[in-house]
Motif scaffolding. Sequence first.
Motif, mmCIF file in Angstrom:
data_model
loop_
_atom_site.group_PDB
_atom_site.id
_atom_site.type_symbol
_atom_site.label_atom_id
_atom_site.label_comp_id
_atom_site.label_asym_id
_atom_site.label_seq_id
_atom_site.Cartn_x
_atom_site.Cartn_y
_atom_site.Cartn_z
ATOM 1 N N ALA A 126 0.822 -1.207 0.000
ATOM 2 C CA ALA A 126 0.000 0.000 0.000
ATOM 3 C C ALA A 126 0.858 1.261 0.000
ATOM 4 O O ALA A 126 0.534 2.256 -0.661
ATOM 5 N N GLU A 127 1.971 1.244 0.743
ATOM 6 C CA GLU A 127 2.888 2.389 0.750
ATOM 7 C C GLU A 127 3.440 2.636 -0.641
ATOM 8 O O GLU A 127 3.537 3.778 -1.099
ATOM 9 N N GLN A 128 3.841 1.572 -1.333
ATOM 10 C CA GLN A 128 4.409 1.720 -2.659
ATOM 11 C C GLN A 128 3.415 2.361 -3.615
ATOM 12 O O GLN A 128 3.762 3.226 -4.415
ATOM 13 N N GLY A 129 2.157 1.946 -3.542
ATOM 14 C CA GLY A 129 1.150 2.509 -4.425
ATOM 15 C C GLY A 129 0.824 3.954 -4.121
ATOM 16 O O GLY A 129 0.357 4.686 -4.996
ATOM 17 N N ASN A 130 1.058 4.380 -2.895
ATOM 18 C CA ASN A 130 0.720 5.743 -2.484
ATOM 19 C C ASN A 130 1.969 6.544 -2.133
ATOM 20 O O ASN A 130 1.908 7.511 -1.376
ATOM 21 N N THR A 131 3.105 6.141 -2.704
ATOM 22 C CA THR A 131 4.390 6.706 -2.280
ATOM 23 C C THR A 131 4.505 8.200 -2.559
ATOM 24 O O THR A 131 5.138 8.922 -1.792
ATOM 25 N N ALA A 132 3.901 8.674 -3.648
ATOM 26 C CA ALA A 132 4.022 10.100 -3.965
ATOM 27 C C ALA A 132 3.366 10.946 -2.878
ATOM 28 O O ALA A 132 3.964 11.895 -2.357
ATOM 29 N N TRP A 133 2.133 10.613 -2.531
ATOM 30 C CA TRP A 133 1.422 11.394 -1.512
ATOM 31 C C TRP A 133 2.096 11.273 -0.158
ATOM 32 O O TRP A 133 2.254 12.270 0.560
ATOM 33 N N LEU A 134 2.506 10.072 0.213
ATOM 34 C CA LEU A 134 3.160 9.883 1.502
ATOM 35 C C LEU A 134 4.475 10.648 1.580
ATOM 36 O O LEU A 134 4.797 11.247 2.607
ATOM 37 N N THR A 135 5.247 10.647 0.486
ATOM 38 C CA THR A 135 6.488 11.418 0.450
ATOM 39 C C THR A 135 6.194 12.902 0.643
ATOM 40 O O THR A 135 6.870 13.597 1.413
#
Length: 363
Positions: free
Chosen positions: A134-143
């Motif tokens: 899930a982190e990988q798929g949402n990495t842009a927003w999380l970054t």
Amino acid sequence: MATPAEAAAMRRAVALAARGLGSTSPNPVVGCVILNAEGRTAGEGLHRRAGGPHAEVDALRAAGERARGGTAVVTLEPCDHTGRTGPCTQALIEAGIARVVHAVADPTPTAAGGAATLRAAGVDVESGLLAAEAEQGNTAWLTAMRLGRPHITWKYAATLDGRTAAADGTSRWITSAESRADVHRLRAESDAVLVGSGTARTDDPHLAVRGIDGATQPLRVVLDTEATAVRPGARVLDGAAETVVAVAEDLPYEVTAHLPEVWRLPRGATGLDLRALLGLLHARGVRSVLLEGGATLAGAFAAAGAVDRVIGYLAPALLGDGPAVLTGAGITTVTDAMRLRLTEATLIGPDLRVTAIPCEKEN
């Protein structure tokens, strides 16, 4: 502990979330699957666009009464605040959801706390299921949330010997039509596409998405320090997408009169202040940037520690001379090399697409 049905639902939720890439900013991409009380899929949904229903609400609408007593499996902790939409925690409670399984905790101070609110209402909550996926798929927003700047993907095309053009300057086309089509997919998944003055002057790039139905056009950004590269009639000024031209703040205003939107930035050591640029992009709601500039601009971003992912399209060809992929990154010895971890290598037509992310530095 999560059940096999919940794990399968989370994998489906991660896939659903990916459908929102490029269209949800400044919000995250989120997917949700509702399982009924017997553990079978009752509804699914995703966050499709900013201002639209969140994934949980989308899935609850699809599930209807079948959601009561069931489980919501969601890629991100349900939000607990009212913005353009209401809190997802309240929607889940009102729908009679008995259990919530989420992959990643929300890092934002305004939306976090959903898990605690759900538990206080008597809902069973479990976190961390398939968190890495899930982190990988949402990495842009999380970054963007964690660092206060957009996630940067540097894309380049080169021959196997690392040349981006021939000695005479010709570069069209080093890679195949299949690779060029794949770049449009990357653009469609990005909030902004960025190039420097060298690329703007030499290639007159268009930077908009083509060949993908329904794609949200990214913001086109050109770093043109002296305001000499983006001239009247340039393709980025055609109205196909919004365009911003960043220039030095000390330039006379009349030299930028032909440009639709101008950001005036402080000068940095070798051009414009990239930190100031990234701050403006973040404030604009840009969470992901596709860096398509040449070797000098890529080197400046690498030197600033602002490259989060590298995607190289390698053509099965040799030139032996010509511009290198990267220059000016401030690396003078092998021990200082920017080490990357390969995450993917796949054939795109006759070319090899390689994806890598920076290794975590040892303390």
